[in-house]
Scaffold this active site. Sequence first.
Site, PDB file in Angstrom:
ATOM      1  N   TYR A  66       0.822  -1.204   0.000  1.00  0.00           N
ATOM      2  CA  TYR A  66       0.000   0.000   0.000  1.00  0.00           C
ATOM      3  C   TYR A  66       0.857   1.257   0.000  1.00  0.00           C
ATOM      4  O   TYR A  66       1.993   1.257   0.487  1.00  0.00           O
ATOM      5  CB  TYR A  66      -0.873   0.054   1.259  1.00  0.00           C
ATOM      6  CG  TYR A  66      -1.821  -1.099   1.439  1.00  0.00           C
ATOM      7  CD1 TYR A  66      -3.133  -1.015   0.989  1.00  0.00           C
ATOM      8  CD2 TYR A  66      -1.423  -2.257   2.097  1.00  0.00           C
ATOM      9  CE1 TYR A  66      -4.023  -2.067   1.171  1.00  0.00           C
ATOM     10  CE2 TYR A  66      -2.303  -3.315   2.282  1.00  0.00           C
ATOM     11  CZ  TYR A  66      -3.597  -3.213   1.825  1.00  0.00           C
ATOM     12  OH  TYR A  66      -4.469  -4.257   2.011  1.00  0.00           O
ATOM     13  N   ASP A  80      -9.149   6.892  10.440  1.00  0.00           N
ATOM     14  CA  ASP A  80      -8.945   7.525   9.141  1.00  0.00           C
ATOM     15  C   ASP A  80      -9.690   8.855   9.096  1.00  0.00           C
ATOM     16  O   ASP A  80     -10.471   9.181  10.004  1.00  0.00           O
ATOM     17  CB  ASP A  80      -9.338   6.604   7.978  1.00  0.00           C
ATOM     18  CG  ASP A  80     -10.800   6.172   8.032  1.00  0.00           C
ATOM     19  OD1 ASP A  80     -11.647   6.979   8.437  1.00  0.00           O
ATOM     20  OD2 ASP A  80     -11.092   5.025   7.665  1.00  0.00           O
ATOM     21  N   ARG A 173      -4.330   1.706   8.744  1.00  0.00           N
ATOM     22  CA  ARG A 173      -4.690   2.852   9.607  1.00  0.00           C
ATOM     23  C   ARG A 173      -4.276   2.604  11.050  1.00  0.00           C
ATOM     24  O   ARG A 173      -3.876   3.531  11.762  1.00  0.00           O
ATOM     25  CB  ARG A 173      -6.186   3.165   9.498  1.00  0.00           C
ATOM     26  CG  ARG A 173      -7.122   2.007   9.637  1.00  0.00           C
ATOM     27  CD  ARG A 173      -8.493   2.328   9.017  1.00  0.00           C
ATOM     28  NE  ARG A 173      -9.227   1.130   8.726  1.00  0.00           N
ATOM     29  CZ  ARG A 173     -10.187   0.628   9.507  1.00  0.00           C
ATOM     30  NH1 ARG A 173     -10.519   1.270  10.622  1.00  0.00           N
ATOM     31  NH2 ARG A 173     -10.828  -0.461   9.178  1.00  0.00           N
TER      32      ARG A 173
END
Length: 305
Positions: A66, A80, A173
Site C-alpha cells: 500500500y 482515518d 490505519r
Amino acid sequence: MNGVIVINKPMEFTSFDVVAVVRKALNTKKVGHCGTLDPNATGVLPVLVGRAVKAQDILPNHDKSYVATFRLGVVTDTLDIWGKVQKEEKTSVKKAELLSELQKFRGETEQIPPMFSAVKVDGKRLYDLAREGKEVKREARKITVYDLRLLEFDEDTQEGKLYVSCSKGTYIRTLIDDIAKCVCIGGTMTSLVRDSACGFSLESAITLEELKALCEKGCAEEKILPTESLFTAYKEVFVSPLQAKRFANGGTLDARRIKEIPTLSQGEILRVKCMEKDFWALGRYFPDTKEIKVYKQFCDFTDAN
C-alpha cells in the site's frame, strides 16, 4: 469466460459494488473477488470470473502493498480521515523522529484490529458494535510487515506518505496510529491506495470505465488473465491428454508416469497441465504412493481439446 480481471477500485465503491459492475458488464453470474478493500480505499482488487471463483479460499499469496498518506496530531474513531475526531493537537514532530520509530514495526509483530473493522468478536462484527457506541476487548493478532518506508514527510503540515508491504490482516490505519503514538498523541490515515495484492500490481489494473469500454467493443477477454496466474507460486507438471482426462474425472495420477516431474514434498500442491494447452487444475502429491490427487479442479477435459 474464466480468469482474473485486476480492477483499480475507485473511491466510494465497496468491493461488492465492483463485483456487481463486472458481473453486469461481462453478463455473467459467477464473479467474486479476493482481498476486500474499504470503500474509501482505491487500488488493486483482483476480480475472479467463472471457474476462477473457486480459487477464492485457496490462494497461496495473500500479501499486499500500500501507499498511504497520514496526518499527525489527529485521532478519529475510525483511525482515518472519514471518522469522528476524538483528539487533536498541534504537533511538531521531526522527520528523523519518525524514521527512528519505523524499525519497531518491521518484521513479525502483533496488531490489535480497530473497532471499525470486519473482525468478529463473539459472532458480531466489530464495526456493528462500534456503530452502537460499544468498544470491546480485541485480541492482538500476528502480522508481518515486510517493508515499511517513509516516502514523504512535511514538518510544517505534519503530513506524510508511507509505503507498506505486509501480510494478510494488516490494518494500515492502525499501523499509522501505532507509529504516530510513538511520537505524539496519534495519527490519522488520509488516503489509501493498494499497490499490489495476490501477486498482481497496479500497473496491470484497469478501471471499471475501461472494462465497460472493452465490453462494448467485444474485447474484454484481452484483459482477463488466466486462472493459473493466481497460482504461479506452485510448481507445475505436464501430463498427457489421457492422464488429463483421468484427472478431470477425479482420478489420481501415477507420478512415476509423468515426465520431468520436479522434486515434491509430502502434500505439496502443484499445477497439473495438459501438454501446451490451457487445461489445468491443482493437485496434491503423496510420496508414499507416488500419487497426485485432485486438490481443486478448474476445468473439464473438453477445455483441453
